[in-house]
Design a protein around this motif. Structure first.
Motif, PDB file in Angstrom:
ATOM      1  N   THR A 147      11.485  -0.454  10.875  1.00  0.00           N
ATOM      2  CA  THR A 147      11.201  -1.614  10.176  1.00  0.00           C
ATOM      3  C   THR A 147       9.574  -2.093  10.496  1.00  0.00           C
ATOM      4  OG1 THR A 147      13.214  -2.432  10.055  1.00  0.00           O
ATOM      5  CG2 THR A 147      11.459  -4.004   9.345  1.00  0.00           C
ATOM      6  N   HIS A 148       9.208  -1.814  11.672  1.00  0.00           N
ATOM      7  CA  HIS A 148       7.925  -2.322  12.103  1.00  0.00           C
ATOM      8  C   HIS A 148       6.874  -1.568  11.673  1.00  0.00           C
ATOM      9  CE1 HIS A 148       4.625  -3.747  14.775  1.00  0.00           C
ATOM     10  NE2 HIS A 148       4.436  -2.477  15.044  1.00  0.00           N
ATOM     11  N   ALA A 149       7.386  -0.034  11.677  1.00  0.00           N
ATOM     12  CA  ALA A 149       6.369   1.009  11.107  1.00  0.00           C
ATOM     13  C   ALA A 149       5.882   0.760   9.522  1.00  0.00           C
ATOM     14  CB  ALA A 149       6.842   2.194  11.426  1.00  0.00           C
ATOM     15  N   VAL A 150       7.143   0.533   9.008  1.00  0.00           N
ATOM     16  CA  VAL A 150       7.048   0.244   7.323  1.00  0.00           C
ATOM     17  C   VAL A 150       6.203  -1.054   7.139  1.00  0.00           C
ATOM     18  CG1 VAL A 150       8.377  -0.092   5.210  1.00  0.00           C
ATOM     19  CG2 VAL A 150       9.134   1.429   6.827  1.00  0.00           C
ATOM     20  N   LEU A 151       6.549  -2.098   7.952  1.00  0.00           N
ATOM     21  CA  LEU A 151       5.643  -3.401   7.922  1.00  0.00           C
ATOM     22  C   LEU A 151       4.144  -3.035   8.169  1.00  0.00           C
ATOM     23  CD1 LEU A 151       8.242  -5.985   8.957  1.00  0.00           C
ATOM     24  CD2 LEU A 151       7.493  -5.695   6.597  1.00  0.00           C
ATOM     25  N   ALA A 152       3.938  -2.364   8.949  1.00  0.00           N
ATOM     26  CA  ALA A 152       2.469  -2.094   9.477  1.00  0.00           C
ATOM     27  C   ALA A 152       1.827  -1.221   8.319  1.00  0.00           C
ATOM     28  CB  ALA A 152       2.557  -1.333  10.770  1.00  0.00           C
ATOM     29  N   GLU A 153       2.501  -0.434   7.703  1.00  0.00           N
ATOM     30  CA  GLU A 153       1.805   0.507   6.715  1.00  0.00           C
ATOM     31  C   GLU A 153       1.922  -0.609   5.439  1.00  0.00           C
ATOM     32  OE1 GLU A 153       0.638   4.349   5.201  1.00  0.00           O
ATOM     33  OE2 GLU A 153       1.074   3.392   7.128  1.00  0.00           O
ATOM     34  N   ASP A 155       1.080  -3.532   5.406  1.00  0.00           N
ATOM     35  CA  ASP A 155      -0.224  -4.556   5.465  1.00  0.00           C
ATOM     36  C   ASP A 155      -1.882  -4.066   5.282  1.00  0.00           C
ATOM     37  OD1 ASP A 155       1.584  -6.606   6.409  1.00  0.00           O
ATOM     38  OD2 ASP A 155       1.352  -6.275   8.385  1.00  0.00           O
ATOM     39  N   THR A 156      -1.608  -2.454   5.308  1.00  0.00           N
ATOM     40  CA  THR A 156      -3.078  -1.957   5.246  1.00  0.00           C
ATOM     41  C   THR A 156      -3.006  -1.052   3.922  1.00  0.00           C
ATOM     42  OG1 THR A 156      -2.143  -0.014   6.220  1.00  0.00           O
ATOM     43  CG2 THR A 156      -3.221  -1.639   7.809  1.00  0.00           C
ATOM     44  N   VAL A 157      -2.202  -0.988   3.176  1.00  0.00           N
ATOM     45  CA  VAL A 157      -2.413  -0.045   1.853  1.00  0.00           C
ATOM     46  C   VAL A 157      -1.783  -0.684   0.740  1.00  0.00           C
ATOM     47  CG1 VAL A 157      -2.211   2.133   3.225  1.00  0.00           C
ATOM     48  CG2 VAL A 157      -0.441   1.237   2.547  1.00  0.00           C
ATOM     49  N   SER A 158      -1.795  -0.121  -0.307  1.00  0.00           N
ATOM     50  CA  SER A 158      -1.271  -0.695  -1.724  1.00  0.00           C
ATOM     51  C   SER A 158       0.266  -0.600  -1.821  1.00  0.00           C
ATOM     52  CB  SER A 158      -2.045  -0.093  -3.270  1.00  0.00           C
ATOM     53  OG  SER A 158      -1.331   1.267  -2.672  1.00  0.00           O
ATOM     54  N   ALA A 159       0.739  -1.497  -2.561  1.00  0.00           N
ATOM     55  CA  ALA A 159       2.365  -1.395  -2.645  1.00  0.00           C
ATOM     56  C   ALA A 159       2.661   0.061  -2.879  1.00  0.00           C
ATOM     57  CB  ALA A 159       2.538  -2.286  -3.890  1.00  0.00           C
ATOM     58  N   GLY A 160       2.087   0.790  -3.809  1.00  0.00           N
ATOM     59  CA  GLY A 160       2.643   2.307  -4.186  1.00  0.00           C
ATOM     60  C   GLY A 160       2.501   3.222  -2.992  1.00  0.00           C
ATOM     61  N   SER A 161       1.378   2.808  -2.178  1.00  0.00           N
ATOM     62  CA  SER A 161       1.168   3.817  -0.932  1.00  0.00           C
ATOM     63  C   SER A 161       2.300   3.365   0.061  1.00  0.00           C
ATOM     64  CB  SER A 161      -0.445   3.542  -0.498  1.00  0.00           C
ATOM     65  OG  SER A 161      -1.043   4.208  -1.264  1.00  0.00           O
ATOM     66  N   ALA A 162       2.394   2.134   0.126  1.00  0.00           N
ATOM     67  CA  ALA A 162       3.657   1.713   0.996  1.00  0.00           C
ATOM     68  C   ALA A 162       5.086   2.387   0.604  1.00  0.00           C
ATOM     69  CB  ALA A 162       3.354   0.246   1.119  1.00  0.00           C
ATOM     70  N   GLN A 163       5.261   2.232  -0.465  1.00  0.00           N
ATOM     71  CA  GLN A 163       6.648   2.641  -1.055  1.00  0.00           C
ATOM     72  C   GLN A 163       6.686   4.142  -0.708  1.00  0.00           C
ATOM     73  OE1 GLN A 163       6.258   1.585  -5.294  1.00  0.00           O
ATOM     74  NE2 GLN A 163       6.558  -0.777  -4.912  1.00  0.00           N
ATOM     75  N   PHE A 164       5.520   4.906  -1.062  1.00  0.00           N
ATOM     76  CA  PHE A 164       5.706   6.377  -0.479  1.00  0.00           C
ATOM     77  C   PHE A 164       6.002   6.553   0.793  1.00  0.00           C
ATOM     78  CE2 PHE A 164       4.002  10.568  -0.053  1.00  0.00           C
ATOM     79  CZ  PHE A 164       4.562  11.292  -1.020  1.00  0.00           C
ATOM     80  N   PHE A 165       5.188   5.773   1.708  1.00  0.00           N
ATOM     81  CA  PHE A 165       5.523   6.163   3.120  1.00  0.00           C
ATOM     82  C   PHE A 165       6.831   5.560   3.531  1.00  0.00           C
ATOM     83  CE2 PHE A 165       5.845   4.172   7.446  1.00  0.00           C
ATOM     84  CZ  PHE A 165       5.017   5.013   7.991  1.00  0.00           C
ATOM     85  N   ALA A 166       7.593   4.680   2.754  1.00  0.00           N
ATOM     86  CA  ALA A 166       8.817   4.421   3.295  1.00  0.00           C
ATOM     87  C   ALA A 166       9.763   5.637   2.698  1.00  0.00           C
ATOM     88  CB  ALA A 166       9.364   3.364   2.613  1.00  0.00           C
ATOM     89  N   VAL A 167       9.452   6.192   1.626  1.00  0.00           N
ATOM     90  CA  VAL A 167      10.311   7.354   1.065  1.00  0.00           C
ATOM     91  C   VAL A 167      10.212   8.490   2.036  1.00  0.00           C
ATOM     92  CG1 VAL A 167      10.338   8.861  -0.630  1.00  0.00           C
ATOM     93  CG2 VAL A 167      10.212   6.738  -1.308  1.00  0.00           C
ATOM     94  N   ALA A 168       8.831   8.694   2.403  1.00  0.00           N
ATOM     95  CA  ALA A 168       8.684   9.938   3.402  1.00  0.00           C
ATOM     96  C   ALA A 168       9.131   9.705   4.654  1.00  0.00           C
ATOM     97  CB  ALA A 168       7.142  10.114   3.561  1.00  0.00           C
ATOM     98  N   LEU A 169       9.414   8.670   5.160  1.00  0.00           N
ATOM     99  CA  LEU A 169      10.065   8.147   6.758  1.00  0.00           C
ATOM    100  C   LEU A 169      11.244   8.310   6.426  1.00  0.00           C
ATOM    101  CD1 LEU A 169       9.475   7.579   9.399  1.00  0.00           C
ATOM    102  CD2 LEU A 169       9.385   5.005   8.595  1.00  0.00           C
ATOM    103  N   ARG A 170      11.893   7.608   5.363  1.00  0.00           N
ATOM    104  CA  ARG A 170      13.229   8.043   5.200  1.00  0.00           C
ATOM    105  C   ARG A 170      13.663   9.545   5.111  1.00  0.00           C
ATOM    106  NH1 ARG A 170      14.073   5.616   0.064  1.00  0.00           N
ATOM    107  NH2 ARG A 170      13.401   3.672   1.341  1.00  0.00           N
ATOM    108  N   ALA A 189      17.182   2.449   7.356  1.00  0.00           N
ATOM    109  CA  ALA A 189      16.501   1.362   8.058  1.00  0.00           C
ATOM    110  C   ALA A 189      15.025   1.329   7.335  1.00  0.00           C
ATOM    111  CB  ALA A 189      16.186   1.596   9.521  1.00  0.00           C
ATOM    112  N   SER A 190      14.457   2.556   6.662  1.00  0.00           N
ATOM    113  CA  SER A 190      13.440   2.571   6.047  1.00  0.00           C
ATOM    114  C   SER A 190      13.427   1.952   4.519  1.00  0.00           C
ATOM    115  CB  SER A 190      12.747   4.018   6.030  1.00  0.00           C
ATOM    116  OG  SER A 190      11.540   4.075   5.324  1.00  0.00           O
ATOM    117  N   LEU A 191      13.344   0.938   4.647  1.00  0.00           N
ATOM    118  CA  LEU A 191      13.876   0.056   3.387  1.00  0.00           C
ATOM    119  C   LEU A 191      12.793   0.225   2.277  1.00  0.00           C
ATOM    120  CD1 LEU A 191      15.277  -3.216   4.757  1.00  0.00           C
ATOM    121  CD2 LEU A 191      16.513  -1.100   4.024  1.00  0.00           C
ATOM    122  N   ALA A 192      13.124   0.053   0.954  1.00  0.00           N
ATOM    123  CA  ALA A 192      12.124   0.099  -0.019  1.00  0.00           C
ATOM    124  C   ALA A 192      11.229  -0.989   0.037  1.00  0.00           C
ATOM    125  CB  ALA A 192      12.932   0.010  -1.377  1.00  0.00           C
TER     126      ALA A 192
END
Length: 389
Positions: A147-153, A155-170, A189-192
């Motif tokens: 959860t911390h990794a997804v939230l940290a991402e 905070d620094t990128v757009s919503a679309g990029s953060a969503q892609f990060f969550a999918v890749a991490l999942r 745990a890698s929530l949308a």
């Protein structure tokens, strides 16, 4: 090195180097030969470290060409075949690299993802591992760390990029669980990531712009003949850039007028080859494609070293053509959108549009429902008039 000059010329000729462009390679071969003679080095004694030493001296001497191993690749290939010990031992692979290499193979072999998608997933997985700080040891990873990794991402990128990060991490965490790297499946745990993404209508190009794009391709030149065929394929069949890049000679059945497309997920689809497109490809193959090559890809680079066009090269030639035509720079996917928008305007059902574009999911096709503005007007609710709030 005189005995190897003929072999070098042969290698350069096979790779498409013109006679004049082979001369500098001979000159640098002579320069290296003199450098080796001054140090009493035989070809069989030339090591990779000594090549680096030579290149460093060449740069210090003010040379700007042939100052890297890549630029000397044909010469070094000839010297290696003559016995020069130029092969270096592979650098040790870190635990993180080994883990990500296995993950990439899994995505390719089990999921059938495209190389660009695999690279994007692996990049984000590496970012997670670097942020975790324990390398490939994921024994301490828990839901809080994910959860911390997804939230940290986020905070620094757009919503679309953060969503892609969550999918890749999942996906990565699921792989780690399947292979025993972690004992608990933490993929959930890698929530949308929520957040509004800018929603825009798919944009095509007008008929006038399409004509202008084709007109700037000078079919009297090899590059123009190739570019015309590539752009016409993108326009008429709605292919992706990667699909054009991997198109092979045997994929075209001239008798039946069909072409086999290598799509996403190792999917093979047969599409009818329009006469106009077939004539453009045939003209390129007859008059512009380099004849002396063993490469089977249809579209090749026009300059040495000879190689097939890449996905990025297809995008570049479309953008360059759009700039020459005086249009806003556009990429190849815009031409795919243009085909879909034209079919919507012609009243083609979305299901058939999805079949032409070879979408695996109807959701991908549904975005074109928003393009038909006139039909959307019939289902729009009227704006309430009068009354008080």
């Amino acid at each position: 090195m005189e005995p190897y000059a003929g072999q070098l010329m042969g290698v350069l000729a096979v790779r498409g180097y013109a006679p004049l462009t082979r001369v500098p390679h001979l000159q640098v071969m002579t320069h290296l030969s003199k450098w080796m003679a001054a140090r009493q080095l035989a070809v069989a004694e030339l090591t990779a470290a000594q090549v680096d030493e030579y290149l460093g001296q060449r740069r210090r001497g003010g040379y700007v060409a042939f100052c890297t191993r890549t630029s000397l690749a044909p010469l070094l290939e000839v010297l290696a075949s003559a016995g020069a010990p130029l092969d270096e031992p592979d650098p040790p692979v870190s635990a993180v690299d080994a883990l990500l290499d296995g993950y990439a193979r899994f995505l390719l072999q089990e999921r059938g993802l495209a190389a660009s998608t695999i690279s994007a997933y692996a990049l984000r997985s590496r970012r997670f591992l670097q942020g975790h700080g324990h390398g490939a040891d994921l024994s301490a990873v828990d839901t809080a760390a994910v959860t911390h990794a997804v939230l940290a991402e986020a905070d620094t990128v757009s919503a679309g990029s953060a969503q892609f990060f969550a999918v890749a991490l999942r996906s990565f965490l699921r792989y780690c669980y399947l292979t025993g790297v972690i004992d608990t499946d933490l993929s959930a745990a890698s929530l949308a990531v929520t957040g509004r993404r800018r929603s825009v209508l798919p944009q095509g190009i007008s008929t006038t712009d399409a004509r202008a794009l084709l007109k700037v391709c000078d079919r009297h030149t090899a590059d123009g003949c190739r570019d015309y065929a590539v752009i016409l394929l993108l326009m008429r069949l709605g292919l992706r850039a990667c699909e054009v890049a991997v198109l092979r000679l045997e994929d075209i059945d001239w008798r039946t007028g069909q072409v086999t497309i290598h799509g996403k997920g190792k999917r093979l689809d047969g599409l009818p080859l329009p006469v106009e497109v077939g004539e453009a490809i045939a003209a390129y193959l007859r008059h512009a494609r380099p004849p002396e090559t063993a490469l089977r890809e249809v579209f090749l680079r026009s300059i040495a070293p000879r190689a097939a066009l890449t996905r990025e090269a297809v995008g570049c030639l479309v953008r360059r053509a759009s700039i020459r035509a005086g249009l806003t720079p556009l990429g190849p996917h815009r031409l795919r959108h243009a085909l879909a928008c034209d079919m919507v305007a012609a009243g083609v059902p979305l299901q058939q549009i999805g079949q032409v574009l070879r979408h695996a999911d109807t959701t991908s096709t549904s975005i074109y429902a928003r393009v038909d503005v006139e039909r959307l007007r019939t289902v729009a609710s009227p704006w309430p008039l009068g009354g008080t709030r």
